[in-house]
Motif scaffolding. Structure first.
Motif, PDB file in Angstrom:
ATOM      1  N   LYS A  56      20.319  -0.532  19.944  1.00 14.33           N
ATOM      2  CA  LYS A  56      21.645  -0.711  20.525  1.00 14.33           C
ATOM      3  C   LYS A  56      22.218   0.670  20.815  1.00 14.33           C
ATOM      4  CE  LYS A  56      26.178  -2.566  19.780  1.00 14.33           C
ATOM      5  NZ  LYS A  56      26.937  -3.645  19.238  1.00 14.33           N
ATOM      6  N   THR A  57      22.607   0.870  22.049  1.00 16.59           N
ATOM      7  CA  THR A  57      23.268   2.111  22.464  1.00 16.59           C
ATOM      8  C   THR A  57      24.519   1.670  23.200  1.00 16.59           C
ATOM      9  OG1 THR A  57      21.944   2.173  24.489  1.00 16.59           O
ATOM     10  CG2 THR A  57      21.103   3.424  22.598  1.00 16.59           C
ATOM     11  N   ASP A  58      24.700   2.137  24.406  1.00 13.48           N
ATOM     12  CA  ASP A  58      25.792   1.613  25.217  1.00 13.48           C
ATOM     13  C   ASP A  58      25.375   0.296  25.871  1.00 13.48           C
ATOM     14  OD1 ASP A  58      23.937   2.958  26.814  1.00 13.48           O
ATOM     15  OD2 ASP A  58      25.416   3.383  28.374  1.00 13.48           O
ATOM     16  N   THR A  59      24.141  -0.106  25.636  1.00 20.43           N
ATOM     17  CA  THR A  59      23.635  -1.406  26.069  1.00 20.43           C
ATOM     18  C   THR A  59      23.196  -2.180  24.829  1.00 20.43           C
ATOM     19  OG1 THR A  59      21.396  -0.547  26.360  1.00 20.43           O
ATOM     20  CG2 THR A  59      22.841  -0.503  28.303  1.00 20.43           C
ATOM     21  N   PRO A  60      23.074  -3.489  24.926  1.00 20.98           N
ATOM     22  CA  PRO A  60      22.671  -4.279  23.759  1.00 20.98           C
ATOM     23  C   PRO A  60      21.271  -3.903  23.273  1.00 20.98           C
ATOM     24  CG  PRO A  60      23.501  -5.687  25.521  1.00 20.98           C
ATOM     25  CD  PRO A  60      23.365  -4.307  26.088  1.00 20.98           C
ATOM     26  N   GLY A  61      21.074  -4.024  21.971  1.00 24.02           N
ATOM     27  CA  GLY A  61      19.765  -3.765  21.387  1.00 24.02           C
ATOM     28  C   GLY A  61      18.916  -5.021  21.392  1.00 24.02           C
ATOM     29  N   GLY A 145      10.506  -9.825  26.550  1.00 22.86           N
ATOM     30  CA  GLY A 145      11.638 -10.495  25.909  1.00 22.86           C
ATOM     31  C   GLY A 145      12.948  -9.800  26.172  1.00 22.86           C
ATOM     32  N   TYR A 146      12.951  -8.469  26.130  1.00 27.68           N
ATOM     33  CA  TYR A 146      14.202  -7.740  26.325  1.00 27.68           C
ATOM     34  C   TYR A 146      14.707  -7.846  27.765  1.00 27.68           C
ATOM     35  CZ  TYR A 146      17.814  -4.247  26.072  1.00 27.68           C
ATOM     36  OH  TYR A 146      19.032  -3.614  26.126  1.00 27.68           O
ATOM     37  N   PHE A 147      13.841  -7.563  28.713  1.00 21.46           N
ATOM     38  CA  PHE A 147      14.314  -7.492  30.095  1.00 21.46           C
ATOM     39  C   PHE A 147      14.454  -8.848  30.777  1.00 21.46           C
ATOM     40  CE2 PHE A 147      12.989  -3.089  29.376  1.00 21.46           C
ATOM     41  CZ  PHE A 147      14.186  -2.468  29.705  1.00 21.46           C
ATOM     42  N   THR A 148      13.964  -9.909  30.147  1.00 24.25           N
ATOM     43  CA  THR A 148      14.215 -11.248  30.687  1.00 24.25           C
ATOM     44  C   THR A 148      15.346 -11.951  29.937  1.00 24.25           C
ATOM     45  OG1 THR A 148      12.497 -12.249  29.295  1.00 24.25           O
ATOM     46  CG2 THR A 148      11.858 -11.567  31.535  1.00 24.25           C
ATOM     47  N   SER A 149      15.893 -11.307  28.910  1.00 23.14           N
ATOM     48  CA  SER A 149      17.055 -11.870  28.221  1.00 23.14           C
ATOM     49  C   SER A 149      18.290 -11.652  29.091  1.00 23.14           C
ATOM     50  CB  SER A 149      17.253 -11.192  26.862  1.00 23.14           C
ATOM     51  OG  SER A 149      17.697  -9.853  27.040  1.00 23.14           O
ATOM     52  N   LYS A 150      19.322 -12.426  28.845  1.00 20.17           N
ATOM     53  CA  LYS A 150      20.547 -12.254  29.625  1.00 20.17           C
ATOM     54  C   LYS A 150      21.127 -10.850  29.467  1.00 20.17           C
ATOM     55  CE  LYS A 150      24.908 -14.353  30.846  1.00 20.17           C
ATOM     56  NZ  LYS A 150      25.811 -15.485  30.658  1.00 20.17           N
ATOM     57  N   PRO A 151      21.269 -10.319  28.224  1.00 17.06           N
ATOM     58  CA  PRO A 151      21.801  -8.951  28.121  1.00 17.06           C
ATOM     59  C   PRO A 151      20.889  -7.903  28.751  1.00 17.06           C
ATOM     60  CG  PRO A 151      21.751 -10.011  25.953  1.00 17.06           C
ATOM     61  CD  PRO A 151      21.081 -10.929  26.915  1.00 17.06           C
ATOM     62  N   GLY A 152      19.582  -8.072  28.589  1.00 19.04           N
ATOM     63  CA  GLY A 152      18.661  -7.097  29.164  1.00 19.04           C
ATOM     64  C   GLY A 152      18.684  -7.103  30.677  1.00 19.04           C
ATOM     65  N   ALA A 153      18.783  -8.306  31.252  1.00 18.06           N
ATOM     66  CA  ALA A 153      18.738  -8.434  32.711  1.00 18.06           C
ATOM     67  C   ALA A 153      20.078  -8.151  33.380  1.00 18.06           C
ATOM     68  CB  ALA A 153      18.266  -9.828  33.097  1.00 18.06           C
ATOM     69  N   THR A 154      21.185  -8.370  32.669  1.00 20.76           N
ATOM     70  CA  THR A 154      22.484  -8.225  33.327  1.00 20.76           C
ATOM     71  C   THR A 154      23.287  -7.018  32.873  1.00 20.76           C
ATOM     72  OG1 THR A 154      23.565  -9.679  31.718  1.00 20.76           O
ATOM     73  CG2 THR A 154      22.673 -10.706  33.723  1.00 20.76           C
ATOM     74  N   VAL A 155      23.006  -6.497  31.667  1.00 20.62           N
ATOM     75  CA  VAL A 155      23.759  -5.349  31.170  1.00 20.62           C
ATOM     76  C   VAL A 155      22.911  -4.075  31.259  1.00 20.62           C
ATOM     77  CG1 VAL A 155      24.984  -4.356  29.201  1.00 20.62           C
ATOM     78  CG2 VAL A 155      25.136  -6.811  29.646  1.00 20.62           C
ATOM     79  N   THR A 156      21.678  -4.140  30.758  1.00 19.47           N
ATOM     80  CA  THR A 156      20.820  -2.954  30.765  1.00 19.47           C
ATOM     81  C   THR A 156      20.346  -2.632  32.173  1.00 19.47           C
ATOM     82  OG1 THR A 156      20.100  -3.448  28.526  1.00 19.47           O
ATOM     83  CG2 THR A 156      18.739  -1.932  29.788  1.00 19.47           C
ATOM     84  N   LEU A 157      19.843  -3.639  32.864  1.00 21.41           N
ATOM     85  CA  LEU A 157      19.424  -3.447  34.251  1.00 21.41           C
ATOM     86  C   LEU A 157      20.609  -3.654  35.168  1.00 21.41           C
ATOM     87  CD1 LEU A 157      16.090  -5.487  34.222  1.00 21.41           C
ATOM     88  CD2 LEU A 157      16.349  -3.008  34.049  1.00 21.41           C
ATOM     89  N   ARG A 158      20.544  -3.100  36.323  1.00 26.42           N
ATOM     90  CA  ARG A 158      21.567  -3.407  37.319  1.00 26.42           C
ATOM     91  C   ARG A 158      21.325  -4.817  37.809  1.00 26.42           C
ATOM     92  NH1 ARG A 158      21.990   2.043  40.947  1.00 26.42           N
ATOM     93  NH2 ARG A 158      22.714   3.361  39.256  1.00 26.42           N
ATOM     94  N   TYR A 159      22.371  -5.557  37.961  1.00 26.60           N
ATOM     95  CA  TYR A 159      22.245  -6.961  38.340  1.00 26.60           C
ATOM     96  C   TYR A 159      23.067  -7.213  39.582  1.00 26.60           C
ATOM     97  CZ  TYR A 159      22.525 -12.038  38.080  1.00 26.60           C
ATOM     98  OH  TYR A 159      22.451 -13.371  38.367  1.00 26.60           O
TER      99      TYR A 159
END
Length: 181
Positions: A56-61, A145-159
């Motif tokens: 967890k940083t400025d994005t979800p862990g 798992g991380y990048f297909t999760s909602k936080p990974g796909a919408t917060v960490t990656l640009r959506y």
């Protein structure tokens, strides 16, 4: 040697974790979920490793994204039995290596010690050059798992749910040939 994006993200996450973890290190929290494929000890190990790879940083862990639960579901329902045992064998090796090197279970080590072991496994996986490696397989599951999760796909990656402008009724001479998929 060229480095791919996944390896760069992993290295960056390990660096950030190692740098800040010594201040906030504590025993891992009890699991907030019930594993179905893993024992409780294996599930805690997956939880700790996932958070080290995607902290967890400025994005979800990874914990917030549900990565450990996704890995558990994948091992239980998606992987072939031999692949599942391969992953579990890798977890057993992590714990055995931690005990041999430091006299403690992996989850009881300091973050710098955990990071050193994970870095070694990552180097082994890279040196395997396409051959199966338990840590590489586990890391791949965690990345999916991380990048297909909602936080990974919408917060960490640009959506962008609708990329680009919609321009209906564009003359064909402006487009040229139509696209096929």
């Amino acid at each position: 040697m060229l480095i791919n994006r996944r390896d760069a993200l992993f290295g960056l996450s390990l660096t950030l974790t190692a740098g800040g973890a010594s201040v906030a290190w504590a025993q891992p929290a009890p699991l907030a979920w019930t594993p179905t494929a893993f024992t409780a000890e294996q599930a805690r190990l997956v939880d700790v490793v996932a958070e080290l790879i995607y902290p967890k940083t400025d994005t979800p862990g990874a914990r917030e994204a549900g990565v450990p639960q996704m890995v558990d579901r994948a091992v239980k329902g998606w992987l072939e039995p031999a692949q599942a045992e391969f992953i579990k064998g890798g977890l057993a090796r992590m714990d055995a290596d931690a005990r041999a090197a430091h006299g403690k279970a992996f989850i009881d080590l300091a973050p710098a010690q955990q990071t050193a072991l994970l870095t070694r496994y990552d180097q082994e996986a890279a040196a395997a050059r396409g051959k199966p490696h338990a840590f590489g397989s586990l890391k791949d599951l965690m990345t999916i798992g991380y990048f297909t999760s909602k936080p990974g796909a919408t917060v960490t990656l640009r959506y962008d749910p609708v990329p680009g402008d919609y321009r209906g009724c564009v003359p064909m001479k402006e487009i040229g040939r139509a696209w096929a998929t």
